[in-house]
Write an enzyme that holds these catalytic residues in place. Structure first.
Site, short mmCIF file in Angstrom:
data_model
loop_
_atom_site.label_atom_id
_atom_site.label_comp_id
_atom_site.label_asym_id
_atom_site.label_seq_id
_atom_site.Cartn_x
_atom_site.Cartn_y
_atom_site.Cartn_z
N SER A 38 -16.08 2.26 38.45
CA SER A 38 -16.20 0.65 38.03
C SER A 38 -15.82 -0.52 39.01
CB SER A 38 -15.30 0.53 36.59
OG SER A 38 -13.92 0.69 36.69
N ASP A 237 -6.38 -5.97 31.96
CA ASP A 237 -6.46 -4.76 31.64
C ASP A 237 -5.62 -3.79 32.61
OD1 ASP A 237 -7.79 -4.40 33.99
OD2 ASP A 237 -9.86 -4.01 32.83
N HIS A 240 -8.75 -3.02 36.42
CA HIS A 240 -9.87 -3.70 37.06
C HIS A 240 -9.69 -4.95 38.29
CE1 HIS A 240 -12.20 -1.51 33.90
NE2 HIS A 240 -12.64 -1.09 35.12
#
Ligand SMILES: *[C@@H]1O[C@H](CO)[C@@H](O)[C@H](O)[C@H]1NC(C)=O
Length: 265
Positions: A38, A237, A240
């Site tokens: 990601s 989070d 990220h």
């Protein structure tokens, strides 16, 4: 319709045709593969399922930066670079555009057109990238397609490993798995010296981040460089990179590439 507006329409049509031709016919000479999970695909500016649309100046489109679409067509690159590749999640800003703009800025127009080949998919562990798997096959397919018009793959940018921090066994196997991946890729892309620039993790899904980081920072394969993302600010989070962190990472990747390889072209 007046003669003037007819003329204006004609000029528009000619310009549009010219632009489209330029975008679809031209193909890049210097190609970069973007792979991993990601943080390579880009989650900068994404909250929940929504991207805020904020594109920093370092990430703006440039006619000299193309991307290979999921349909294997070269088109002008723009954020989110992985939108049609990492389709399971909402994509935002990753490091790719900042990387390409920095290479372009440093080398000037003499470098010609750059091509980005996004291949990253969120939530993937390195085992899923092994030869024979779908991700590996797709990467090799896209990479092979990208050079069909005569360009050269200059480097693979790799940012992955967060998913290998959950189990100790995965973390401890990371070094060997990565080395295998590098040698398989070099063999299948017929480039035994293919430069790989990897990113040492800034975060992880589990508790074994340090084991993976140690493997990444300690890679000794020739032509494998490492950029450390540790300390770049993370989103709430805690996993990220923020948009600005992705910009900084992209510039770091560009500097690493330029320092080691830009004499080649
Ligand atoms: C695109 O890159 C070139 C080369 O660095 C630069 O001269 C030009 O200003 C850039 N264009 C845009 C729209 O940023």
């Amino acid at each position: 319709m007046s003669a003037i507006s007819k003329l204006a329409l004609l000029v528009c049509a000619v310009l549009t045709t010219k632009f489209n031709l330029g975008a679809s016919v031209s193909s890049p000479g210097n190609i970069f593969i973007l792979a991993g999970q990601s943080n390579m695909a880009g989650r900068g500016g994404v909250t929940g399922a929504k991207w805020d649309g904020n594109v920093p100046p370092e990430c703006t489109p440039n006619q000299s930066i193309l991307r290979l679409s999921a349909q294997l067509v070269w088109e002008q690159a723009r954020e989110p670079l992985h939108a049609d590749i990492d389709i399971g999640k909402t994509c935002g800003v990753g490091p790719g555009m900042a990387f390409a703009n920095e290479v372009l800025r440093a080398k000037g127009s003499s470098i010609g057109v750059l091509g980005l080949v996004p291949c990253a998919v969120g939530g993937t562990n390195i085992g899923q990238w092994a030869r024979g798997g779908q991700l590996y096959t797709q990467l090799v397919r896209r990479a092979s397609e990208s050079v069909k018009a005569g360009g050269t793959i200059r480097a693979v940018l790799w940012y992955q490993g967060e998913s290998d921090t959950v189990n100790r066994a995965d973390a401890e196997a990371y070094k060997g798995n990565f080395e295998r991946l590098v040698s398989d890729l070099r063999f299948d892309l017929r480039n035994p010296n293919l430069p790989i620039i990897q990113v040492a993790l800034a975060s992880g899904e589990g508790q074994f981040v340090d084991i993976v980081r140690k493997a990444q920072l300690g890679m000794t394969l020739p032509n494998v460089k490492c950029i450390d993302a540790k300390g770049l600010p993370l989103k709430p989070d805690n996993l990220h990179l923020t948009t600005m962190s992705e910009v900084h990472l992209g510039i770091k990747l560009a500097n690493a590439f330029l320092a080691s390889y830009s004499h080649q072209f």
